[in-house]
Design a protein around this motif. Structure first.
Motif, PDB file in Angstrom:
ATOM      1  N   UNK A  57       0.788  -1.059  -0.165  1.00  0.00           N
ATOM      2  CA  UNK A  57       0.074  -0.019   0.143  1.00  0.00           C
ATOM      3  C   UNK A  57       0.871   1.329  -0.182  1.00  0.00           C
ATOM      4  N   UNK A  58       0.600   2.211  -0.952  1.00  0.00           N
ATOM      5  CA  UNK A  58       1.273   3.321  -0.860  1.00  0.00           C
ATOM      6  C   UNK A  58       1.268   4.189   0.577  1.00  0.00           C
ATOM      7  N   UNK A  59       2.533   4.775   0.953  1.00  0.00           N
ATOM      8  CA  UNK A  59       2.538   5.249   2.204  1.00  0.00           C
ATOM      9  C   UNK A  59       1.521   6.674   2.244  1.00  0.00           C
ATOM     10  N   UNK A  60       1.216   7.341   1.401  1.00  0.00           N
ATOM     11  CA  UNK A  60       0.269   8.361   1.356  1.00  0.00           C
ATOM     12  C   UNK A  60      -1.033   8.022   1.474  1.00  0.00           C
ATOM     13  N   UNK A  61      -1.442   6.923   1.170  1.00  0.00           N
ATOM     14  CA  UNK A  61      -2.820   6.421   1.563  1.00  0.00           C
ATOM     15  C   UNK A  61      -3.182   6.208   3.066  1.00  0.00           C
ATOM     16  N   UNK A  62      -4.106   7.010   3.355  1.00  0.00           N
ATOM     17  CA  UNK A  62      -4.816   7.135   4.863  1.00  0.00           C
ATOM     18  C   UNK A  62      -5.993   6.382   4.972  1.00  0.00           C
ATOM     19  N   UNK A  63      -6.807   6.395   3.886  1.00  0.00           N
ATOM     20  CA  UNK A  63      -8.080   6.133   3.818  1.00  0.00           C
ATOM     21  C   UNK A  63      -8.645   5.200   2.518  1.00  0.00           C
ATOM     22  N   UNK A  64      -9.420   4.053   2.673  1.00  0.00           N
ATOM     23  CA  UNK A  64      -9.893   3.566   1.521  1.00  0.00           C
ATOM     24  C   UNK A  64     -10.710   4.581   0.655  1.00  0.00           C
ATOM     25  N   UNK A  65     -10.561   3.938  -0.533  1.00  0.00           N
ATOM     26  CA  UNK A  65     -11.516   4.556  -1.569  1.00  0.00           C
ATOM     27  C   UNK A  65     -12.662   3.802  -1.780  1.00  0.00           C
ATOM     28  N   UNK A  66     -13.701   4.285  -2.293  1.00  0.00           N
ATOM     29  CA  UNK A  66     -14.730   3.369  -2.613  1.00  0.00           C
ATOM     30  C   UNK A  66     -15.035   3.598  -3.952  1.00  0.00           C
ATOM     31  N   UNK A  67     -14.820   2.485  -4.602  1.00  0.00           N
ATOM     32  CA  UNK A  67     -15.253   2.241  -6.166  1.00  0.00           C
ATOM     33  C   UNK A  67     -16.626   1.770  -6.473  1.00  0.00           C
ATOM     34  N   UNK A  68     -17.347   2.112  -7.385  1.00  0.00           N
ATOM     35  CA  UNK A  68     -18.748   1.673  -7.511  1.00  0.00           C
ATOM     36  C   UNK A  68     -18.814   1.365  -9.135  1.00  0.00           C
ATOM     37  N   UNK A  69     -19.205   0.051  -9.317  1.00  0.00           N
ATOM     38  CA  UNK A  69     -19.386  -0.261 -10.753  1.00  0.00           C
ATOM     39  C   UNK A  69     -20.841   0.071 -11.043  1.00  0.00           C
ATOM     40  N   UNK A  70     -20.805   1.674 -11.620  1.00  0.00           N
ATOM     41  CA  UNK A  70     -22.000   2.373 -11.523  1.00  0.00           C
ATOM     42  C   UNK A  70     -23.267   2.095 -12.512  1.00  0.00           C
ATOM     43  N   UNK A  71     -22.976   1.326 -13.496  1.00  0.00           N
ATOM     44  CA  UNK A  71     -24.040   1.343 -14.380  1.00  0.00           C
ATOM     45  C   UNK A  71     -25.017   0.466 -13.743  1.00  0.00           C
ATOM     46  N   UNK A  72     -26.102   0.911 -13.854  1.00  0.00           N
ATOM     47  CA  UNK A  72     -27.354   0.001 -13.126  1.00  0.00           C
ATOM     48  C   UNK A  72     -27.255  -0.297 -11.609  1.00  0.00           C
ATOM     49  N   UNK A  73     -26.142   0.290 -10.902  1.00  0.00           N
ATOM     50  CA  UNK A  73     -26.331   0.365  -9.336  1.00  0.00           C
ATOM     51  C   UNK A  73     -27.298   1.151  -8.508  1.00  0.00           C
TER      52      UNK A  73
END
Length: 164
Positions: free
Chosen positions: A1-17
């Motif tokens: 994990x890169x050192x600068x990452x302090x939070x997770x990111x939420x990725x959304x498969x957004x078509x029809x979500x």
């Protein structure tokens, strides 16, 4: 994990979500970035710099490939796509279905096998129905499971940062 990452990111498969609004609520509560990945333009909340839309070209698995490339360990991916969930789990990201179904290392093999079986049965004409209708209880279960996934991801990131 890169050192600068302090939070997770939420990725959304957004078509029809069907649970984008719920994703925004959880992201706002935790101060997280959200990346919606879609094959076409869609509206996003105005004025929220933490939510962005990534439009990818049309084509099979283009959005899935983009998400897998961008997601990192401890990120959270929202998708109903079982093969995409499996690919994200392999990278160390969490995956949650829009009905609140958590995909885990322990359950993904059975989910993939069931998907293949159902696909085969549809091909030979045995099953003609689609997925179950999205219910209010699915939305509630999704909110609860997304909250759990985010808390687990944040704790894992914190643990890595303090042990480094």
């Amino acid at each position: 994990m890169p050192a600068e990452r302090t939070q997770p990111v939420l990725f959304v498969d957004a078509d029809a979500c069907p649970v984008k609004a719920e994703v925004y609520r959880v992201a706002e509560r935790h101060g997280l970035d959200v990346v919606l990945v879609a094959n076409s333009f869609m509206a996003t909340p105005r004025g929220d710099h933490r939510i962005r839309l990534q439009v990818v070209p049309q084509g099979p698995d283009v959005a899935d490939d983009w998400i897998v490339e961008a997601a990192a360990e401890h990120d959270v991916v929202v998708t109903a796509d079982i093969p995409l969930a499996a690919r994200c789990l392999a990278k160390g990201a969490a995956a949650v279905g829009p009905t609140g179904r958590p995909f885990t290392q322990a359950s993904i093999g059975a989910a993939l096998a069931s998907r293949e079986l159902m696909s085969h049965l549809r091909e030979i004409g045995e099953i003609t129905g689609g997925p179950a209708v999205f219910q209010p209880k699915d939305r509630s279960r999704f909110l609860q499971e997304l909250e759990h996934a985010v808390v687990r991801a944040k704790r894992a990131i914190d643990a890595e940062r303090t042990s480094a």
